[in-house]
Design a protein around this motif. Structure first.
Motif, PDB file in Angstrom:
ATOM      1  N   ALA A 112       0.481  -1.206  -0.279  1.00 57.96           N
ATOM      2  CA  ALA A 112      -0.461  -0.176  -0.201  1.00 57.96           C
ATOM      3  C   ALA A 112       0.772   1.010  -0.169  1.00 57.96           C
ATOM      4  O   ALA A 112       0.400   2.367   0.098  1.00 57.96           O
ATOM      5  N   CYS A 137     -10.173   3.939  -4.582  1.00 58.94           N
ATOM      6  CA  CYS A 137      -9.599   2.514  -4.132  1.00 58.94           C
ATOM      7  C   CYS A 137     -11.771   3.063  -3.257  1.00 58.94           C
ATOM      8  O   CYS A 137     -11.532   3.687  -2.944  1.00 58.94           O
ATOM      9  N   HIS A 141     -14.307   0.895   0.064  1.00 61.75           N
ATOM     10  CA  HIS A 141     -14.062   0.001   1.064  1.00 61.75           C
ATOM     11  C   HIS A 141     -15.164  -1.458   0.854  1.00 61.75           C
ATOM     12  O   HIS A 141     -16.190  -0.882   0.369  1.00 61.75           O
ATOM     13  N   THR A 200      -9.943  -1.759   0.859  1.00 58.47           N
ATOM     14  CA  THR A 200      -9.574  -1.733   1.941  1.00 58.47           C
ATOM     15  C   THR A 200      -9.476  -3.117   2.754  1.00 58.47           C
ATOM     16  O   THR A 200      -9.130  -3.483   3.578  1.00 58.47           O
ATOM     17  N   THR A 255     -13.107   6.463   4.899  1.00 59.64           N
ATOM     18  CA  THR A 255     -11.877   4.999   4.144  1.00 59.64           C
ATOM     19  C   THR A 255     -10.424   5.197   3.728  1.00 59.64           C
ATOM     20  O   THR A 255      -9.432   4.419   3.729  1.00 59.64           O
ATOM     21  N   TYR A 288      -7.414   4.280   4.698  1.00 62.52           N
ATOM     22  CA  TYR A 288      -6.465   3.746   4.248  1.00 62.52           C
ATOM     23  C   TYR A 288      -4.637   4.101   4.591  1.00 62.52           C
ATOM     24  O   TYR A 288      -3.310   3.439   4.634  1.00 62.52           O
TER      25      TYR A 288
END
Length: 241
Positions: A2, A114, A116, A156, A216, A220
């Motif tokens: 990540a 990105c 969730h 995530t 979120t 991250y």
């Protein structure tokens, strides 16, 4: 890993969905029959297709998107900030506006999306609704022919699984265990349909959606072992700049 992706190259997003019609009796007969068949495996024997229709929003074939909230990091003289904006209103327009955003600002190979549980919900839902409305898919959502490592999506929840495919963890639970301050949400996902159709309060849903985007991004950051955003670092904007 990540931490190999630059934060400014990530577009964080969340969507809110509702049944395409406010009630089961507004569906034509064929759609009613298809809904009954589609939902049969989830319904208990004593629950009718009509009674279960409140949950139709989770299927792209029977639901619609009412808002897409997005957030992104900016860095000016090493000062970090996080900006949030939302596309809402008519579904075709909000989908087109979201596509325009991707093609104008997040169209490079370095850019990723990105969310969730995004790989199982947000990303495919948006793509399906675009196809239903005849909107050509932007590159970031067009996965045909792409190898797994070529797909520009971060999830995530998937990162938290660490290979455990059975494991589901809600965004709220992840935020809690990672020590992320809980946003002051006055609704949850189960209430969105009622707030939209009964209360006619889209602004309340937009606020909830934007808070999920912020959470979120915070999750991250914790997965990268970086410092969390402070209130002063978050800015609501009407469009990208």
């Amino acid at each position: 890993m990540a931490d190999k992706i630059h934060l400014e190259n990530i577009l964080f997003l969340d969507i809110e969905t509702v049944p395409e019609k406010s009630s089961f009796d507004q569906l034509d007969k064929t759609t009613q029959e298809l809904w009954a068949h589609k939902s049969q495996y989830q319904r208990k024997d004593e629950v009718s297709a009509e009674e279960f229709y409140d949950r139709a929003g989770i299927w792209a074939e029977f639901g619609k998107i009412i808002c897409i909230s997005v957030g992104y990091f900016t860095f000016q003289k090493e000062v970090r900030s996080f900006r949030i904006t939302t596309f809402h209103g008519d579904e075709i327009k909000l989908l087109q506006d979201f596509k325009d955003l991707l093609e104008e600002h997040f169209n490079h190979v370095k850019h990723v999306l990105c969310a969730h549980n995004g790989k199982e919900f947000d990303f495919p839902y948006i793509a399906r609704r675009m196809i239903i409305h005849g909107i050509a898919l932007p590159n970031k959502l067009d996965l045909f022919g792409k190898k797994p490592w070529e797909i520009p999506h971060i999830d995530t929840m998937e990162l938290w699984k660490f290979g455990d495919y059975k494991h589901y963890t809600s965004l709220k639970l992840m935020a809690h265990v990672l020590g992320i301050p809980s946003p002051k949400e006055d609704i949850d996902g189960s209430m969105v349909r009622a707030v939209y159709y009964d209360d006619n309060d889209l602004n309340r849903i937009i606020k909830y959606c934007e808070l999920d985007v912020l959470t979120t991004a915070q999750v991250y950051l914790r997965l990268r072992n970086e410092s969390l955003l402070e209130d002063i670092e978050v800015k609501k904007v009407t469009k990208l700049s």
